[in-house]
Write a protein that holds these residues in place. Sequence first.
Motif, PDB file in Angstrom:
ATOM      1  N   ILE A 137      -5.515  15.492   8.053  1.00 21.51           N
ATOM      2  CA  ILE A 137      -6.719  15.979   7.377  1.00 21.51           C
ATOM      3  C   ILE A 137      -6.987  15.253   6.052  1.00 21.51           C
ATOM      4  N   GLU A 138      -6.035  14.438   5.595  1.00 25.04           N
ATOM      5  CA  GLU A 138      -6.269  13.667   4.378  1.00 25.04           C
ATOM      6  C   GLU A 138      -5.393  12.422   4.414  1.00 25.04           C
ATOM      7  N   ILE A 139      -5.971  11.300   4.004  1.00 31.02           N
ATOM      8  CA  ILE A 139      -5.224  10.047   3.849  1.00 31.02           C
ATOM      9  C   ILE A 139      -5.482   9.526   2.440  1.00 31.02           C
ATOM     10  N   GLY A 140      -4.407   9.176   1.735  1.00 28.99           N
ATOM     11  CA  GLY A 140      -4.527   8.571   0.411  1.00 28.99           C
ATOM     12  C   GLY A 140      -3.719   7.297   0.353  1.00 28.99           C
ATOM     13  N   CYS A 141      -4.336   6.220  -0.109  1.00 29.06           N
ATOM     14  CA  CYS A 141      -3.663   4.918  -0.219  1.00 29.06           C
ATOM     15  C   CYS A 141      -3.896   4.345  -1.610  1.00 29.06           C
ATOM     16  N   TYR A 142      -2.860   3.727  -2.158  1.00 34.27           N
ATOM     17  CA  TYR A 142      -2.908   3.169  -3.512  1.00 34.27           C
ATOM     18  C   TYR A 142      -2.308   1.769  -3.443  1.00 34.27           C
ATOM     19  N   GLU A 143      -3.080   0.763  -3.843  1.00 31.26           N
ATOM     20  CA  GLU A 143      -2.666  -0.627  -3.659  1.00 31.26           C
ATOM     21  C   GLU A 143      -1.888  -1.157  -4.860  1.00 31.26           C
ATOM     22  N   VAL A 144      -0.804  -1.855  -4.565  1.00 31.58           N
ATOM     23  CA  VAL A 144       0.007  -2.548  -5.565  1.00 31.58           C
ATOM     24  C   VAL A 144       0.159  -3.997  -5.108  1.00 31.58           C
ATOM     25  N   GLU A 145      -0.048  -4.934  -6.016  1.00 29.07           N
ATOM     26  CA  GLU A 145       0.105  -6.342  -5.664  1.00 29.07           C
ATOM     27  C   GLU A 145       0.946  -7.032  -6.725  1.00 29.07           C
ATOM     28  N   GLN A 146       1.953  -7.768  -6.273  1.00 28.85           N
ATOM     29  CA  GLN A 146       2.902  -8.401  -7.200  1.00 28.85           C
ATOM     30  C   GLN A 146       3.436  -7.372  -8.206  1.00 28.85           C
ATOM     31  N   ARG A 147       3.725  -6.166  -7.680  1.00 31.61           N
ATOM     32  CA  ARG A 147       4.320  -5.071  -8.451  1.00 31.61           C
ATOM     33  C   ARG A 147       3.405  -4.560  -9.557  1.00 31.61           C
ATOM     34  N   ARG A 148       2.102  -4.739  -9.402  1.00 36.15           N
ATOM     35  CA  ARG A 148       1.143  -4.186 -10.353  1.00 36.15           C
ATOM     36  C   ARG A 148       0.056  -3.419  -9.608  1.00 36.15           C
ATOM     37  N   PRO A 149      -0.262  -2.202 -10.041  1.00 32.22           N
ATOM     38  CA  PRO A 149      -1.389  -1.492  -9.430  1.00 32.22           C
ATOM     39  C   PRO A 149      -2.678  -2.280  -9.615  1.00 32.22           C
ATOM     40  N   THR A 150      -3.444  -2.401  -8.556  1.00 37.62           N
ATOM     41  CA  THR A 150      -4.707  -3.155  -8.630  1.00 37.62           C
ATOM     42  C   THR A 150      -5.892  -2.253  -8.953  1.00 37.62           C
ATOM     43  N   GLY A 151      -5.717  -0.937  -8.818  1.00 35.21           N
ATOM     44  CA  GLY A 151      -6.832  -0.025  -8.998  1.00 35.21           C
ATOM     45  C   GLY A 151      -7.581   0.263  -7.717  1.00 35.21           C
ATOM     46  N   ARG A 152      -7.274  -0.465  -6.642  1.00 37.07           N
ATOM     47  CA  ARG A 152      -7.950  -0.225  -5.356  1.00 37.07           C
ATOM     48  C   ARG A 152      -7.301   0.965  -4.646  1.00 37.07           C
ATOM     49  N   ARG A 153      -8.142   1.837  -4.113  1.00 36.31           N
ATOM     50  CA  ARG A 153      -7.675   3.029  -3.420  1.00 36.31           C
ATOM     51  C   ARG A 153      -8.466   3.226  -2.130  1.00 36.31           C
ATOM     52  N   PHE A 154      -7.830   3.904  -1.185  1.00 34.35           N
ATOM     53  CA  PHE A 154      -8.526   4.391   0.001  1.00 34.35           C
ATOM     54  C   PHE A 154      -8.234   5.877   0.088  1.00 34.35           C
ATOM     55  N   HIS A 155      -9.290   6.697   0.178  1.00 38.44           N
ATOM     56  CA  HIS A 155      -9.070   8.141   0.192  1.00 38.44           C
ATOM     57  C   HIS A 155     -10.127   8.804   1.054  1.00 38.44           C
ATOM     58  N   GLU A 156      -9.691   9.585   2.034  1.00 38.69           N
ATOM     59  CA  GLU A 156     -10.607  10.300   2.912  1.00 38.69           C
ATOM     60  C   GLU A 156     -10.026  11.670   3.288  1.00 38.69           C
ATOM     61  N   TYR A 157     -10.899  12.681   3.267  1.00 43.03           N
ATOM     62  CA  TYR A 157     -10.598  13.948   3.926  1.00 43.03           C
ATOM     63  C   TYR A 157     -11.179  13.862   5.336  1.00 43.03           C
ATOM     64  N   ILE A 158     -10.511  14.500   6.304  1.00 44.28           N
ATOM     65  CA  ILE A 158     -10.854  14.313   7.717  1.00 44.28           C
ATOM     66  C   ILE A 158     -10.957  15.664   8.413  1.00 44.28           C
ATOM     67  N   ILE A 169       0.860  -1.175   0.000  1.00 47.40           N
ATOM     68  CA  ILE A 169       0.000   0.000   0.000  1.00 47.40           C
ATOM     69  C   ILE A 169       0.900   1.230   0.000  1.00 47.40           C
ATOM     70  N   ILE A 170       0.797   2.033  -1.052  1.00 43.88           N
ATOM     71  CA  ILE A 170       1.537   3.287  -1.111  1.00 43.88           C
ATOM     72  C   ILE A 170       0.676   4.336  -0.408  1.00 43.88           C
ATOM     73  N   LEU A 171       1.230   4.981   0.619  1.00 40.30           N
ATOM     74  CA  LEU A 171       0.415   5.844   1.487  1.00 40.30           C
ATOM     75  C   LEU A 171       1.020   7.243   1.612  1.00 40.30           C
ATOM     76  N   ASP A 172       0.116   8.224   1.690  1.00 39.39           N
ATOM     77  CA  ASP A 172       0.540   9.589   1.980  1.00 39.39           C
ATOM     78  C   ASP A 172      -0.551  10.268   2.804  1.00 39.39           C
ATOM     79  N   THR A 173      -0.167  11.255   3.591  1.00 39.26           N
ATOM     80  CA  THR A 173      -1.124  12.034   4.382  1.00 39.26           C
ATOM     81  C   THR A 173      -0.868  13.520   4.181  1.00 39.26           C
ATOM     82  N   GLU A 174      -1.895  14.306   4.454  1.00 43.26           N
ATOM     83  CA  GLU A 174      -1.748  15.752   4.610  1.00 43.26           C
ATOM     84  C   GLU A 174      -2.228  16.095   6.014  1.00 43.26           C
ATOM     85  N   THR A 175      -1.661  17.145   6.588  1.00 43.05           N
ATOM     86  CA  THR A 175      -1.899  17.443   8.007  1.00 43.05           C
ATOM     87  C   THR A 175      -2.117  18.935   8.229  1.00 43.05           C
TER      88      THR A 175
END
Length: 242
Positions: free
Chosen positions: A22-43, A4-10
């Motif tokens: 105040i923000e979390i962004g996650c981008y999923e990679v599996e077996q070195r390939r992006p899966t298209g699954r994301r987690f993203h929330e403003y807080i 999971i590639i992750l970054d936040t803003e504060t």
Amino acid sequence: MRQIILDTETTGLEPENGHRIIEIGCYEVEQRRPTGRRFHEYINPDRAVDPEAVEVHGITDRFLMDKPRFADIARSFLDFVADAELIIHNALFDVGFLDSELGRLGTDWGRIADHCRVTDSLTLARRRHPGQRNSLDALCRRYAIDNSGRSLHGALLDAEILAEVYLAMTGGQVTLHLGAREEDGPAQRIESDQPVSADRPRLRVVEPTAAEIAAHASWLDQLDRESDGRCVWRALDGEARG
């Protein structure tokens, strides 16, 4: 291997001084390939965002007023990252904030290290490119990755850019997919009208010499050292043998 590639803003720089995510962004990679699954929330941080921070990410108090609190999204966030390897650029910063947010919820929530493994891509970049600038923008220039849409920082955008940087930096393909994914449709078959003769000579099987095996093992040892023990060849070979 799920990453999971992750970054936040504060709201600011120091969680110990009451600053919040105040923000979390996650981008999923599996077996070195992006899966298209994301987690993203403003807080909604229940506090003001520092003006200096707004200049970096552009996220204002007014924008955050109707957003959920961290407590509202904590379970879905932890479910998304559970048992994965988090790839974070300057991980001490983001993990410090995440641990602070979890600490506000109580000891039962643990810390990020209780839920997943963390790898700092900044540390990896400094090992690859000692004495050079290793910010995300600098790495994009070094690896010819387009970040022209990054006029302001944003957690999800930065996570997606970091995914490309990380795959390039660790030697993987970023855009070329040699295997078809299900959503791409069935793989094309290449057929030929030329029959294969039953009298064709058998293919020669060339076995490696002891010296070649030793040289190969030495090369894998080097890859292991440079990737902090994440040599994909050895991981796949272990799965095949298991």
